[in-house]
Every structure is written in structure tokens, then in C-alpha cells.
Design an enzyme around this catalytic site. Structure first.
Site, PDB file in Angstrom:
ATOM      1  N   GLY A   1      10.919  -7.292  17.004  1.00 16.07           N
ATOM      2  CA  GLY A   1      10.626  -5.864  17.014  1.00 16.07           C
ATOM      3  C   GLY A   1      11.846  -5.028  17.346  1.00 16.07           C
ATOM      4  O   GLY A   1      12.196  -4.096  16.634  1.00 16.07           O
ATOM      5  N   ALA A   2      12.497  -5.372  18.456  1.00 14.26           N
ATOM      6  CA  ALA A   2      13.659  -4.614  18.896  1.00 14.26           C
ATOM      7  C   ALA A   2      14.342  -5.373  20.028  1.00 14.26           C
ATOM      8  O   ALA A   2      13.797  -6.342  20.540  1.00 14.26           O
ATOM      9  CB  ALA A   2      13.246  -3.230  19.385  1.00 14.26           C
TER      10      ALA A   2
ATOM     11  N   GLU B   1      16.868  -4.979  23.670  1.00 15.37           N
ATOM     12  CA  GLU B   1      17.244  -4.061  24.754  1.00 15.37           C
ATOM     13  C   GLU B   1      18.715  -4.114  25.155  1.00 15.37           C
ATOM     14  O   GLU B   1      19.050  -3.798  26.306  1.00 15.37           O
ATOM     15  CB  GLU B   1      16.383  -4.405  25.982  1.00 15.37           C
ATOM     16  CG  GLU B   1      16.695  -5.760  26.667  1.00 15.37           C
ATOM     17  CD  GLU B   1      15.806  -6.924  26.236  1.00 15.37           C
ATOM     18  OE1 GLU B   1      15.262  -6.866  25.106  1.00 15.37           O
ATOM     19  OE2 GLU B   1      15.673  -7.884  27.004  1.00 15.37           O
TER      20      GLU B   1
ATOM     21  N   HIS C   1       9.386   0.298  25.754  1.00 14.20           N
ATOM     22  CA  HIS C   1       9.584  -1.090  26.189  1.00 14.20           C
ATOM     23  C   HIS C   1      11.075  -1.404  26.331  1.00 14.20           C
ATOM     24  O   HIS C   1      11.528  -1.881  27.374  1.00 14.20           O
ATOM     25  CB  HIS C   1       8.918  -2.035  25.184  1.00 14.20           C
ATOM     26  CG  HIS C   1       9.062  -3.486  25.523  1.00 14.20           C
ATOM     27  ND1 HIS C   1       8.082  -4.199  26.182  1.00 14.20           N
ATOM     28  CD2 HIS C   1      10.069  -4.359  25.285  1.00 14.20           C
ATOM     29  CE1 HIS C   1       8.489  -5.450  26.341  1.00 14.20           C
ATOM     30  NE2 HIS C   1       9.695  -5.574  25.795  1.00 14.20           N
ATOM     31  N   GLU C   2      11.827  -1.117  25.282  1.00 11.08           N
ATOM     32  CA  GLU C   2      13.259  -1.455  25.317  1.00 11.08           C
ATOM     33  C   GLU C   2      13.982  -0.614  26.365  1.00 11.08           C
ATOM     34  O   GLU C   2      14.853  -1.108  27.071  1.00 11.08           O
ATOM     35  CB  GLU C   2      13.901  -1.273  23.935  1.00 11.08           C
ATOM     36  CG  GLU C   2      13.208  -2.010  22.789  1.00 11.08           C
ATOM     37  CD  GLU C   2      12.920  -3.473  23.059  1.00 11.08           C
ATOM     38  OE1 GLU C   2      13.679  -4.120  23.816  1.00 11.08           O
ATOM     39  OE2 GLU C   2      11.920  -3.986  22.517  1.00 11.08           O
TER      40      GLU C   2
ATOM     41  N   HIS D   1      13.410  -1.956  29.807  1.00  8.45           N
ATOM     42  CA  HIS D   1      14.193  -3.166  30.089  1.00  8.45           C
ATOM     43  C   HIS D   1      15.499  -2.844  30.815  1.00  8.45           C
ATOM     44  O   HIS D   1      16.085  -3.708  31.446  1.00  8.45           O
ATOM     45  CB  HIS D   1      14.548  -3.882  28.782  1.00  8.45           C
ATOM     46  CG  HIS D   1      13.568  -4.945  28.360  1.00  8.45           C
ATOM     47  ND1 HIS D   1      13.061  -5.884  29.230  1.00  8.45           N
ATOM     48  CD2 HIS D   1      13.055  -5.253  27.133  1.00  8.45           C
ATOM     49  CE1 HIS D   1      12.256  -6.702  28.561  1.00  8.45           C
ATOM     50  NE2 HIS D   1      12.219  -6.345  27.292  1.00  8.45           N
TER      51      HIS D   1
HETATM   52  N1  PHE Z   1      13.863  -9.034  24.167  1.00  6.00           N
HETATM   53  C1  PHE Z   1      13.242  -8.393  23.042  1.00  6.00           C
HETATM   54  C2  PHE Z   1      12.122  -7.559  23.610  1.00  6.00           C
HETATM   55  O1  PHE Z   1      11.135  -8.036  24.062  1.00  6.00           O
HETATM   56  C3  PHE Z   1      12.663  -9.313  22.036  1.00  6.00           C
HETATM   57  C4  PHE Z   1      13.647 -10.161  21.303  1.00  6.00           C
HETATM   58  C5  PHE Z   1      13.804 -11.484  21.648  1.00  6.00           C
HETATM   59  C6  PHE Z   1      14.381  -9.639  20.283  1.00  6.00           C
HETATM   60  C7  PHE Z   1      14.670 -12.294  20.973  1.00  6.00           C
HETATM   61  C8  PHE Z   1      15.247 -10.445  19.600  1.00  6.00           C
HETATM   62  C9  PHE Z   1      15.395 -11.760  19.947  1.00  6.00           C
HETATM   63  O2  PHE Z   1      12.201  -6.402  23.688  1.00  6.00           O
HETATM   64 ZN    ZN Z   2      10.954  -7.147  25.889  1.00  6.62          ZN
END
Ligand code: PHE
Ligand code: ZN
Length: 881
Positions: free
Chosen positions: A268-269, A271, A304-305, A308
Site C-alpha cells: 500500500g505505502a 513510511e 497510517h504512514e 509511523h
Molecule cells: N511498512 C508498510 C506499512 O505498513 C508496509 C510495507 C511493508 C510496505 C513492506 C512495503 C514493504 O505501512
Molecule cells: Zn504500517
């Protein structure tokens, strides 16, 4: 590497790194096929590591070009380099620097891990272990360094050059063709949070001042020409930043915050510190190309991002076993944000639907694992609904258990104590133990024990004594590697519903902690409530206070009364879902028993009719959720074994048609009352009216196909937004015939050149529950709108088909064979997308014997393919185990 050869990485084997990297200077000269990377690492022995240890750096498909220790080239005997790593056999036992030159080819990178190009834009994805595809490094989250990044590129090709932190220098290079930018990030971070972007991008921007007075420049970068679709993301960003200041006391900590949308992205995205990179599906929105659902998920994922930054970046994970430390907590935070921005009960209902369909099904099958796994072969396969969604449920339960005040104090303590560290679940829980004065060791079992607990409840009313006794018992089914289960700590919010609403709760039970909360922390429990003037209906797990399956034997009549009278919106919704679920599981098990269905259909139809008449328009978003039955896949999971998907689907269809028929006289008037003369607005209230109106359209298409189809066409023609057009298309897919095909064609014409909208068009067709769908999907793979190389296209068409209960599970096995072939083909280019698709087989064991056998064969075919990635072979083997 075959999975059998792939090492099993175990939590218990964790040990600190032997070396630390204090500062890290990266110099990257971007080129489509020959990007040069120079790394300057300032190393020092880790006091917590083994003295005299060699320096072992991670790599993945790397080519070493040059290597120097404190500026002097290293003797060939002093090191060993391979694509997978670089070892310095006897490094100095003090601080020293290492300069490493590598060359990489971003254009050839189809795995979309490391540095790659998306529509000509250079971008990176480093979580979990993608940085090692850029340069040799200690690629583990507990090695945190201060980064300075110099980017150089041809100006015409990459006028925009971004990395983490703040911009400290930028200029043209002599000759004027190339330019550079230098970015410095003062916050130490692990390599998985590194990012760069280089390309021709448009942007929208806005100034922001934090509550602490820091001036921040916010910007959202998108493909040229798409800046008009970036406003909602920017607006969401500003709102979630304010919210985090207000609710969690968290301020932003750099001078810039950049979001970049790219069209090729595995997840999805991401952080990355100060430079979040997004799948463009979760950034771009305007009324013509995004649905209400898109607006809501953009808002949630932007938040969400951003969240983080504190829960993930400032405080990161010690190792990947602690993934839920950042993900579960951050999902909880984004869910709370959306609840505050929109309707809390409706958000909870939507989240629980997702939890049940994705996490409960994972927990019930061969891929079940604890929220904190103990071992893995491929970490990419553990970005799961269990880690994310169940991880968030644990935080919600923790808050319920210790109370809002102690939860807040615990969060504050966590932010203060763990800031700048790579932490563990134990570090996190210790903060809440201290803040609440409670022993949380039993509660911590939620991180260790997989499987969805079943809560069995029954009640007895003694009219003479005016006493009600509630018996509660819990058990958790076995999951892979965990045959014996211990009781969990279940916070059960409850009420006793009487004819005039909630009755007062009077009990001397120690399990009752006041405020309508019972804590069940052993196998069973009996609680007696006193002074009750009438027999109550127990309302258990209000707000879905624990991620459990509830077994409570209430009659349809009682559930319908609960729907009318419960003060808890979630349980009002749940009451009718329970009525439908019982009828559908009964009928879905044995095709013959259709009579149960018609009785239920009548009762449900009446209840819904009354509800819609009385207060359906008061909260349309809630009403839309009430009208939507549990999905066929939920019914299949409830049945649990020997499932015949056709029988389940047939029962579901029959009940939907019957309910539609019961409501039919009211539908046109209601739809009329819900229509809006005002211009489109994405706000929650307007979206709620559209949701209900479109839910009614779906019912009409089922109950009265001819009129329904005409309405779909009319709505499609007059709609001023994608939500209504897509709903018309989706409802129309339920009505076979030429009109449907014509509408499918019109939709494609209208949106040609809009890949994200066509993904939905592909998916709507892939979900058609008819035997012709497989051929249709194969045909659509040749459509210009489709590409096997783009994850969003694959998830739309192929993922849509794999989610089509009756067609993926075709009785001839062709659905399984099709998906298996695609997994194998896709694996060569993009293992992560391939392994996620293979996850569609996770419920194969609950099928009836014929399909079970066919699914097993298809899985075997995948598993035996030579040269599989670790991602796919890991899933294939665990699914078959
Ligand atoms: N850490 C990201 C999230 O939850 C998800 C993600 C994991 C994106 C691995 C790319 C690779 O926001
Ligand atoms: Zn995340």
C-alpha cells in the site's frame, strides 16, 4: 535457493550486531541501467557484540566495484565479496571507515525491492530487507545511522531529487546537463527506512506549523498532470498531523514531509523517514476517478504512514519478529483517527468485517501464526492480517483492560523511554505495566498464541430471585505448531438488554471490573447479576471488544429484539448478522434445508423494513452496513469443513433475493429520498447516503432484475461520481445479458486511460459468479488495460478472480490451475506479488473432498516447480503442510 535450504530464522537466536554504523554517507548517481552507488560507512565495534568478530555485510544481487578501508584499497585476501554479501575477515577493532562502490540496474529490477523505476521515475522500497539490493550494509533494523545522501542525475530525466530528512544543498553541475541534491536526516534510522525518488513529477504543497511551533513544508508528488488529484491526500495529511498532536501528543520533527505516488508498488505505502512512498492508488483522488471507499482508504493510509513517524521510525523494531510493535500499534492509531473523523460505530463494523474475512480466515488455516511469530524463512510473508489487524486488536484490548488513563500514561512513557531505540514487545508492555500497576504477563499471550478463541456463552434467568447467571467459557483451536492452547485474557464489554433498554448491572463478581466490562482470563467463569426485573438479552462483546468467535444461543426473535433495543451500535448490527449467519450456515451445509431460509428471510425482511421506515435515513452509513449480509466466504468459514462453495453461494443468493423482494415496495422511495441534488462531496455523511442508496440498488438488481438493470443504466448515465457509476456496474454484473455487456463496454470507454479505475472494472468482471468468468478473465489478460508487470493490475483482475468464491473453487479445478500457473509465471519477475496471490489457497483444507483434492494438486504443482523464490516456496510448503 530452495526453501528447504533457506535457513529458518528464529526469535530465540537473536543477538546484537557485532558492529554499529554511526554515520552513513551515500552518493548515488542515477542512471537507467548503470546507477553508481558509493557508500561511506563509519563503523565501530558494538560493545554488546562479540569482540574480534569479522564484519559481515548483507547484499542481494550486488556487484562490488571498489572497496577501501580508511581510503586505502583493500587487499583481495582481506575480504570476500559475492552478490549476497561482503565479509571483511579481520577488521580493525576500533572505529574505522569503509568505502564501498556498487553498480545496480534499476530498469531491470522487476521485484520492486531496492531501487527500481516506475513509469520512468526512480524510486526505492527497502522494507524489510531491500536496502541490501542497493549497497552492502548491516541491513537489520537495530543498526541505526545518521544518513547524508547525495543524489545526482540528468536534469531532464530527474528534475526532482528527494531523499529522507532535510535538503541541505542542490545545484547544477558544470555543463548544465546534470544536477545534484544533498539530503541530511538528523534522526538515526535503520536502512529499511531509507528512500530516494528521482524523476519528473508535479506536486502540491502546503505550509504547516506544528503545535510546538516547527514550520514544516508538506508536499505530495505525483505523475505530471495529476496534481489535481493530490489535494485530498494533502488535506488528509494535515488533519492527521493535527490529530496526532491532540490525541497522542506527537509532533512532527523535520522541516519537510514529502509523499510520493508511484504506479508500481508491491504494497500500500511505505513510511520512509520524511519521504513516504505510496502506491498511487492510495494517493490520487477526484470525484471522477475515486470512490468513497478510495477517499476513506487514502485518508487512513496517509495517516497510517504519517503515524509511523513515531510508532515505527522514532521507535523502531529490534528485529522483524517485533513487526507488530510498529504495525499493530500504527493500525490501531489510524483506526482511531478514522473513527474520530467519521462515524466510530460504522468504522468499527467495517474493520471487523475486514478482520473476520482476512484475519480469522488466516487464523483458521495452515498459514496461522502468532502476532509475534517465533520463526520465519521469508519475512515478506509475515506482513499479514494477523500482524496488522490482530496486532491492532491487541492494543485495543490493552486499552480496555487498563483503562483510558493508564493507556495514555503508558503511551507517553513508551514515547519517552524508547525514543531513538529499536524496541521489543517486552519494552512496550513494560511501559503499560508500570503505568497501570498491573501484571500483563498473561495478557502478553495474545502475542504468542495463534488461533481465534471461541467464546461460548449461555444465560439463565431466575424470575423468583430476579437473578441472571451468565456462563462464559473459552477455547482456542489448535494451529500449526501449537496443538495445546491456554486460556486468553478476554475483555468482554457487555450489557443486559431489557424491554426498555439497558438494565443496571449489579454483581459481586471479581471478574466484573465495572463500566460494563468483564475480564475472562481463565477457561470458564460464571457471573450472577442481581435485581433484574425481567429476563434480559445478553449483549456480549460490545464494540467487538475481543477478536473472538462468539457462540451464544439466542433465537431469531431475541436477536431481532436486540437489534431494535441494544444501545451498542456494533451489537445491533451484529444481531442481524447473527440471524443471517445461522440461516446461511444451516442452509449452506445441506442444500435441502431451504425452509429455514424462508422463515429467516421473512423475519429479517420485516425487521429491516421496520428499521428502514423508522430510522434508516437517520444514519444511512450504518443502515448500509445493516443491509449488507455476511459475505459467502464468511459463511464458508463458519461452516468450517467439507464446504461446498456452490451451496454456500446459493444460500446467500437466495436470502439476498428474498430480502430484496421483501423490501421491494420501499426501495424506489428510499432511493429517491437518499438522492442528492448537491454537487459531489466526499464527506462521511454524503458517502453514507451513497452507500445506502447503492446497497438498495444491489438488492433491486437481485430481486427485480429487469427494473434493477434499468435503474443501473439510469444511474450510470446520470452519476456525477465514480462511486455511483461503479455501484451501477457492480449491481449490473448480477444480471446476465447483453445490457450488462454493453454497460461494461461503456464503462471501459469512459475510463480508457485511467488505469486505477480500470482495475476496478477488471475486478468487477473477475467477481462475476458465473461459469464463463474464467474465460472472461483470460480474455481480459489480453486487454490493453491489463499488465502482469504491474501489481495493481494483477490484484485487480487476478486477485479479483482468486476472491471469487464459486469460480476460483470451480468443481473442475480450472480455477486452481489458472491461479497456480500465474503464480509460477509471476514468481520469476515479482516473488512478493506471486506469493500473496498464492495465499488465495489458504482455506483449501475446509473444502469438500473433491475440491480439496484439486486444490492440493494445484498447490503441489507450484511447490514442485524448480527455481521458485523463497517467498513462493515458503507459502506453498506451509499451505500444504
Ligand atoms: N511498512 C508498510 C506499512 O505498513 C508496509 C510495507 C511493508 C510496505 C513492506 C512495503 C514493504 O505501512
Ligand atoms: Zn504500517
Amino acid at each position: 535457493m530452495r526453501t528447504e535450504d533457506a535457513p529458518l530464522i528464529r526469535l530465540e537466536d537473536y543477538r546484537p550486531s557485532d558492529w554499529l554504523i554511526d554515520t552513513f554517507d551515500l552518493d548515488i548517481s542515477l542512471h537507467p541501467t548503470k546507477t553508481r552507488v558509493r557508500s561511506l560507512l563509519a563503523l565501530q565495534p558494538n560493545p554488546a557484540g562479540r569482540p574480534g568478530a569479522p564484519l559481515v555485510l548483507d547484499g542481494d544481487e550486488l556487484t562490488l566495484k571498489a572497496l577501501a578501508l580508511e581510503g586505502a584499497p583493500l587487499d583481495a585476501a582481506a575480504y570476500a565479496a559475492s552478490p549476497q554479501g561482503l565479509t571483511i575477515h579481520a577488521p580493525p577493532q576500533r572505529a574505522f571507515t569503509l568505502t564501498i562502490d556498487t553498480e545496480i540496474d534499476p530498469s531491470a529490477n522487476t521485484k520492486l525491492m531496492g531501487l527500481y523505476r516506475s513509469s520512468g521515475v526512480y524510486c526505492t522500497q527497502c522494507e524489510a530487507d531491500g536496502f541490501r539490493r542497493i549497497s552492502y550494509f548491516l541491513d537489520r533494523p537495530d543498526v541505526m545511522s545518521v544518513y547524508t545522501v547525495r543524489l545526482e542525475a540528468e536534469k531532464a530525466q530527474a528534475p526532482v531529487l528527494l531523499s529522507n530528512g532535510n535538503l541541505v544543498a542542490a545545484a547544477e553541475l558544470p555543463g548544465g546537463e546534470r544536477h545534484f541534491a544533498v539530503w541530511h536526516d538528523p534522526h538515526p534510522k535503520p536502512a529499511y527506512l531509507f528512500a530516494l525518488v528521482g524523476g519528473a513529477l508535479d506536486h502540491v504543497r502546503q505550509d504547516y506549523v506544528t503545535a510546538e511551533g516547527r514550520k514544516v513544508e508538506l508536499a505530495v508528488y505525483v505523475e505530471p498532470g495529476k496534481a489535481g488529484r493530490a489535494g485530498w491526500a494533502l488535506d488528509s495529511l494535515e488533519r492527521c498531523m493535527r490529530w496526532d498532536e491532540r490525541v497522542f501528543g506527537r509532533n512532527y520533527d523535520l522541516d519537510v514531509f514529502n509523499v510520493v505516488a508511484v504506479s508500481d508498488f508491491n504494497m500500500g505505502a511505505m513510511e520512509n523517514k520524511g519521504l513516504n512512498i505510496f502506491n498511487d492508488k492510495y494517493v490520487l483522488a477526484d470525484p471522477q476517478t475515486a470512490t468513497d471507499g478510495d477517499y476513506a482508504s487514502i485518508e487512513a493510509i496517509i495517516a497510517h504512514e504519517y503515524f509511523h513517524n513515531w510508532t515505527g521510525n522514532r521507535i523502531t523494531c529490534r528485529d522483524w519478529f517485533q513487526l507488530c510493535l510498529k504495525e499493530g500499534l500504527t493500525v490501531f492509531r489510524d483506526q482511531e483517527f478514522s473513527s474520530d473523523e467519521r462515524s466510530r460505530p460504522v468504522k468499527r463494523i467495517a474493520d471487523v468485517r475486514t478482520l473476520r474475512s482476512t484475519q480469522f480466515s488466516e487464523d483458521a488455516g495452515p498459514l496461522a501464526h502468532p502476532v509475534r511469530p517465533r520463526a520465519y524463512k521469508e519475512i515478506n510473508n509475515f506482513y499479514t492480517p494477523t500482524v496488522y489487524e490482530k496486532g491492532a486488536e491487541i492494543i485495543r484490548m490493552l486499552k480496555a483492560l487498563i483503562g483510558d488513563g493508564a493507556f495514555k500514561r503508558g503511551m507517553d512513557l513508551y514515547f519517552e523511554r524508547c525514543d531513538g531505540t529499536a524496541a521489543t514487545i517486552e519494552d512496550f508492555l513494560a511501559c503499560f505495566s508500570e503505568a497501570s500497576g498491573r501484571d500483563l504477563s498473561h495478557f502478553a499471550r495474545w502475542y504468542e498464541q495463534a488461533g481465534t478463541p471461541t467464546l461460548v456463552a449461555s444465560g439463565q434467568y431466575d424470575g423468583a430471585a430476579k437473578r441472571y447467571t451468565l456462563e462464559l467459557a473459552q477455547s482456542t483451536p489448535p494451529t500449526p505448531g501449537q496443538s495445546e492452547k491456554e486460556p486468553m485474557v478476554l475483555p468482554i464489554r457487555l450489557g443486559l438488554v431489557g424491554s426498555q433498554g439497558d438494565l443496571p448491572l449489579k454483581t459481586g463478581s471479581r471478574a466484573y471490573s465495572g463500566d460494563g466490562l468483564v475480564i475472562l482470563d481463565r477457561a470458564s467463569l460464571s457471573i450472577t447479576f442481581e435485581d433484574l426485573p425481567e429476563a434480559p438479552i445478553p449483549s456480549l462483546l460490545r464494540e467487538f471488544s475481543a477478536p473472538a468467535r462468539l457462540e451464544l444461543d439466542l433465537s431469531d426473535g431475541e436477536l431481532i429484539r436486540q437489534f431494535a433495543q441494544d444501545s451498542d451500535s456494533f451489537n445491533r448490527w451484529q444481531a442481524l448478522q447473527s440471524v443471517a449467519t445461522r440461516a446461511l450456515t444451516t442452509t449452506g451445509r445441506a442444500k435441502a434445508e431451504r425452509s429455514a431460509l424462508s422463515v429467516t428471510a421473512r423475519a429479517l425482511g420485516e425487521a429491516l423494513d421496520t428499521f428502514l421506515r423508522r430510522d434508516g435515513l437517520a444514519d444511512p452509513a450504518f443502515a448500509a452496513q445493516v443491509l449488507r449480509l455476511p459475505a459467502p466466504a464468511d459463511i464458508a468459514r463458519e461452516i468450517g469443513r467439507d464446504v461446498d462453495p456452490d451451496a454456500v453461494f446459493g444460500a446467500h443468493r437466495a436470502l439476498s433475493v428474498a430480502i430484496g423482494a421483501a423490501l421491494l415496495p420501499r426501495l424506489p422511495g428510499l432511493r429517491e429520498a437518499l438522492s442528492s441534488q448537491r454537487a459531489f462531496s466526499p464527506d462521511a455523511a454524503s458517502a453514507g447516503r451513497r452507500a445506502l442508496r447503492n446497497e438498495l440498488l444491489g438488492l433491486m438488481a437481485l430481486a427485480a432484475p429487469a427494473e434493477g438493470a434499468a435503474l443501473c443504466e439510469a444511474q450510470f448515465a446520470s452519476a456525477d461520481n465514480l462511486t455511483d457509476r461503479l455501484a451501477a456496474l457492480a449491481a449490473m454484473t448480477l444480471v446476465p445479458g447483453e445490457a450488462r455487456e454493453a454497460l461494461i463496454g461503456r464503462f471501459a470507454e469512459l475510463y480508457s486511460g485511467e488505469p486505477l479505475v480500470l482495475d476496478k472494472w477488471l475486478m468487477a468482471q473477475a467477481l462475476i459468479p458465473e461459469s464463463g468468468t474464467l474465460e472472461r478473465v483470460k480474455r481480459l489478460m489480453q486487454h490493453p488495460a491489463f499488465s502482469l508487470g504491474n501489481p495493481n493490475r494483477v490484484r485487480g483482475l487476478i486477485g479479483g478472480f482468486a476472491a471469487n468464491l464459486t469460480q476460483f473453487n470451480r468443481l473442475d479445478g480450472a480455477g486452481y490451475g489458472f491461479i497456480a500457473d500465474i503464480v509460477v509465471a509471476l514468481d520469476r519477475a515479482n516473488p512478493q506479488v506471486a506469493s500473496r496471490l498464492l495465499g488465495s489457497f489458504k482455506s483449501w483444507r475446509m473444502l469438500e473432498p473433491v475440491r480439496r483434492r484439486l486444490a492440493q494438486d494445484a498447490l503441489g504443482l507450484v511447490a514442485r516447480t524448480p527455481g521458485l523464490s523463497r517467498d513462493v516456496s515458503d507459502i506453498a510448503e506451509r499451505t500444504l503442510a
